[in-house]
Scaffold this active site. Structure first.
Site, PDB file in Angstrom:
ATOM      1  N   ASP A  80       2.772  39.630 -78.167  1.00 13.09           N
ATOM      2  CA  ASP A  80       4.109  39.934 -78.690  1.00 13.09           C
ATOM      3  C   ASP A  80       4.011  40.189 -80.192  1.00 13.09           C
ATOM      4  O   ASP A  80       3.126  39.664 -80.858  1.00 13.09           O
ATOM      5  CB  ASP A  80       5.048  38.733 -78.480  1.00 13.09           C
ATOM      6  CG  ASP A  80       5.575  38.655 -77.060  1.00 13.09           C
ATOM      7  OD1 ASP A  80       5.455  39.635 -76.308  1.00 13.09           O
ATOM      8  OD2 ASP A  80       6.113  37.590 -76.695  1.00 13.09           O
TER       9      ASP A  80
ATOM     10  N   ARG B  40       3.942  48.137 -75.979  1.00 13.60           N
ATOM     11  CA  ARG B  40       5.348  47.937 -75.581  1.00 13.60           C
ATOM     12  C   ARG B  40       6.176  48.296 -76.823  1.00 13.60           C
ATOM     13  O   ARG B  40       5.913  47.759 -77.903  1.00 13.60           O
ATOM     14  CB  ARG B  40       5.607  46.481 -75.203  1.00 13.60           C
ATOM     15  CG  ARG B  40       7.106  46.198 -74.983  1.00 13.60           C
ATOM     16  CD  ARG B  40       7.459  44.715 -75.119  1.00 13.60           C
ATOM     17  NE  ARG B  40       6.794  43.875 -74.146  1.00 13.60           N
ATOM     18  CZ  ARG B  40       6.438  42.614 -74.395  1.00 13.60           C
ATOM     19  NH1 ARG B  40       6.664  42.068 -75.571  1.00 13.60           N
ATOM     20  NH2 ARG B  40       5.832  41.900 -73.469  1.00 13.60           N
TER      21      ARG B  40
HETATM   22  P1  FDA Z   1      20.507  46.855 -78.440  1.00 11.75           P
HETATM   23  O1  FDA Z   1      20.426  45.565 -79.177  1.00 11.75           O
HETATM   24  O2  FDA Z   1      21.018  48.047 -79.140  1.00 11.75           O
HETATM   25  O3  FDA Z   1      21.320  46.618 -77.109  1.00 11.75           O
HETATM   26  C1  FDA Z   1      21.618  47.661 -76.200  1.00 11.75           C
HETATM   27  C2  FDA Z   1      22.530  47.101 -75.121  1.00 11.75           C
HETATM   28  O4  FDA Z   1      21.825  46.101 -74.380  1.00 11.75           O
HETATM   29  C3  FDA Z   1      23.758  46.362 -75.646  1.00 11.75           C
HETATM   30  O5  FDA Z   1      24.802  47.259 -75.886  1.00 11.75           O
HETATM   31  C4  FDA Z   1      24.040  45.402 -74.526  1.00 11.75           C
HETATM   32  O6  FDA Z   1      24.668  46.065 -73.454  1.00 11.75           O
HETATM   33  C5  FDA Z   1      22.664  45.013 -74.051  1.00 11.75           C
HETATM   34  N1  FDA Z   1      22.156  43.803 -74.716  1.00 11.75           N
HETATM   35  C6  FDA Z   1      21.190  43.754 -75.665  1.00 11.75           C
HETATM   36  N2  FDA Z   1      20.947  42.486 -76.032  1.00 11.75           N
HETATM   37  C7  FDA Z   1      21.790  41.725 -75.333  1.00 11.75           C
HETATM   38  C8  FDA Z   1      22.017  40.307 -75.256  1.00 11.75           C
HETATM   39  N3  FDA Z   1      21.327  39.459 -76.008  1.00 11.75           N
HETATM   40  N4  FDA Z   1      22.958  39.863 -74.395  1.00 11.75           N
HETATM   41  C9  FDA Z   1      23.657  40.719 -73.617  1.00 11.75           C
HETATM   42  N5  FDA Z   1      23.478  42.064 -73.641  1.00 11.75           N
HETATM   43  C10 FDA Z   1      22.567  42.549 -74.486  1.00 11.75           C
HETATM   44  N6  FDA Z   1      11.240  41.935 -80.155  1.00 11.75           N
HETATM   45  C11 FDA Z   1      10.262  41.706 -81.067  1.00 11.75           C
HETATM   46  O7  FDA Z   1      10.523  41.745 -82.263  1.00 11.75           O
HETATM   47  N7  FDA Z   1       8.984  41.433 -80.634  1.00 11.75           N
HETATM   48  C12 FDA Z   1       8.648  41.421 -79.316  1.00 11.75           C
HETATM   49  O8  FDA Z   1       7.478  41.189 -78.984  1.00 11.75           O
HETATM   50  C13 FDA Z   1       9.668  41.680 -78.370  1.00 11.75           C
HETATM   51  N8  FDA Z   1       9.394  41.669 -77.021  1.00 11.75           N
HETATM   52  C14 FDA Z   1      10.365  42.116 -76.140  1.00 11.75           C
HETATM   53  C15 FDA Z   1      10.059  42.272 -74.789  1.00 11.75           C
HETATM   54  C16 FDA Z   1      10.984  42.838 -73.937  1.00 11.75           C
HETATM   55  C17 FDA Z   1      10.623  43.047 -72.512  1.00 11.75           C
HETATM   56  C18 FDA Z   1      12.269  43.229 -74.437  1.00 11.75           C
HETATM   57  C19 FDA Z   1      13.286  43.887 -73.545  1.00 11.75           C
HETATM   58  C20 FDA Z   1      12.599  43.010 -75.747  1.00 11.75           C
HETATM   59  C21 FDA Z   1      11.665  42.432 -76.604  1.00 11.75           C
HETATM   60  N9  FDA Z   1      11.985  42.217 -77.937  1.00 11.75           N
HETATM   61  C22 FDA Z   1      10.970  41.926 -78.827  1.00 11.75           C
HETATM   62  C23 FDA Z   1      13.406  42.197 -78.388  1.00 11.75           C
HETATM   63  C24 FDA Z   1      13.855  43.533 -78.953  1.00 11.75           C
HETATM   64  O9  FDA Z   1      13.240  43.760 -80.194  1.00 11.75           O
HETATM   65  C25 FDA Z   1      15.385  43.581 -79.114  1.00 11.75           C
HETATM   66  O10 FDA Z   1      15.745  42.566 -80.004  1.00 11.75           O
HETATM   67  C26 FDA Z   1      16.152  43.402 -77.816  1.00 11.75           C
HETATM   68  O11 FDA Z   1      15.528  44.081 -76.775  1.00 11.75           O
HETATM   69  C27 FDA Z   1      17.600  43.979 -77.957  1.00 11.75           C
HETATM   70  O12 FDA Z   1      17.554  45.339 -78.262  1.00 11.75           O
HETATM   71  P2  FDA Z   1      17.890  46.517 -77.235  1.00 11.75           P
HETATM   72  O13 FDA Z   1      16.744  47.469 -77.284  1.00 11.75           O
HETATM   73  O14 FDA Z   1      18.194  46.023 -75.905  1.00 11.75           O
HETATM   74  O15 FDA Z   1      19.075  47.301 -77.916  1.00 11.75           O
END
Ligand code: FDA
Length: 307
Positions: A134, A184
């Site tokens: 990660d 990733r």
């Molecule tokens: P965004 O935050 O724009 O959200 C898009 C939509 O997703 C929202 O409108 C909502 O519908 C939904 N959503 C997102 N978060 C939500 C929540 N908490 N509760 C409810 N709904 C929510 N980061 C990092 O810095 N290092 C890492 O190693 C990882 N590893 C990792 C693995 C995996 C499998 C995922 C999916 C994510 C990570 N992350 C991570 C976290 C990543 O950086 C990010 O903070 C989250 O994925 C939220 O961003 P989104 O891309 O979903 O977009």
């Protein structure tokens, strides 16, 4: 961004942590994002997801261990996770993620490398089980990438994560593509200064799409890790236009977030991997999930007012 900063700040106060840990009210919300405290609780969650057609990644919560002993304990816990996966029917579709600050990054690079290699040795003997590193805050980005690259020359069952929020990510993506290391792509969960990262969410999203397209075209089985449906739709249209087969990449999402979208993509025939966190040190992970979505805070406030 401001509300996210505020939630993370408030969450860091020890009184708030105490209330969240002790109050019954938070239990169901915590359970939505965290699969349990122990491997006995989490392995059945992975088995269920795999039986439903998903892939899974097991993640032991916790970061920045404070001593060599704690780093050794984390390394042993990673090996135990692999051992338990090896005994489970979820094995062919399950791998693990690790954090280098759990392996001892704050205690020293040599110690961390030794722990990382020991975990990879064990995973390699399990028919090349994949171990993803990660990505943590930008204070560790450079060291993480250099260590993954170094170790990757001996172990091909490893890869890492890039964050579209960081300005450096397009160059890092090119470097990992050239080497063939699996990536990733995420937006980035940490509060980063303007010196190193976009502060404007639309810029983070734009960068995500650009880097994701590059990875989908040239990368080694990239993981597109987001719950952002608009971005996913754009990338699916891109894959169609450029004739990128669905087996060449996978989507990844966190346990409990956008379950509807997880199902929809799986039903459409895409590989969808669910990241399944567990362990007693769930508080920092839980605060980051709350901070990402103000609606989660409103849910808590509503329940407090009702109760
Ligand atoms: P965004 O935050 O724009 O959200 C898009 C939509 O997703 C929202 O409108 C909502 O519908 C939904 N959503 C997102 N978060 C939500 C929540 N908490 N509760 C409810 N709904 C929510 N980061 C990092 O810095 N290092 C890492 O190693 C990882 N590893 C990792 C693995 C995996 C499998 C995922 C999916 C994510 C990570 N992350 C991570 C976290 C990543 O950086 C990010 O903070 C989250 O994925 C939220 O961003 P989104 O891309 O979903 O977009």
């Amino acid at each position: 961004m401001l509300s996210r900063t505020l939630v993370l700040k408030v969450a860091s106060w020890s009184l708030v942590e105490h209330i969240v840990r002790k109050t019954f009210l938070f239990r169901s919300l915590v359970k939505r994002f965290v699969a349990g405290d122990t491997l006995d609780e989490v392995i059945p969650v992975c088995e269920d997801l795999v039986a439903r057609g998903f892939f899974t990644t097991l993640d032991l919560l916790g970061e920045n261990v404070k001593s060599v002993e704690a780093a050794v304990a984390a390394k042993n816990a990673y090996i135990e996770m692999l051992r338990r996966i090896g005994q489970s029917p979820c094995r062919p579709r399950t791998n693990i993620s690790i954090k280098l600050t759990q392996c001892g990054f704050d205690q020293g690079d040599e110690l961390t490398e030794a722990h990382y290699r020991e975990v990879l040795d064990f995973a390699q003997a399990m028919d090349e089980c994949f171990v993803r590193v990660d990505m943590e805050s930008s204070a560790y980005t450079e060291r993480t990438l250099r260590l993954v690259e170094k170790v990757w020359s001996d172990y091909k069952n490893t890869g890492t994560v890039l964050q579209s929020a960081l300005y450096r990510t397009p160059q890092d993506a090119q470097q990992l593509i050239d080497l063939g290391i699996r990536v990733r792509l995420v937006k980035g969960a940490y509060l980063e200064p303007e010196r190193v990262a976009y502060q404007d969410k639309s810029k983070v999203d734009e960068a995500f799409v650009d880097v994701a397209k590059k990875l989908m075209l040239e990368g080694n089985y990239p993981a597109i890790a987001t719950h952002d449906e608009a971005i996913i739709d754009q990338l699916l249209a891109f894959a169609k236009e450029r004739k990128i087969e669905s087996e060449r990449f996978e989507f990844q999402m966190l346990l409990g977030i956008r379950r509807d979208l997880q199902e929809k993509l799986r039903e459409a025939g895409y590989h969808v991997r669910i990241y399944v966190p567990f362990g007693e040190s769930w508080y920092p992970y839980f605060s980051r999930r709350l901070a990402e979505r103000p609606a989660n805070m409103f849910f808590i406030l509503k329940s407090l007012l009702k109760g």
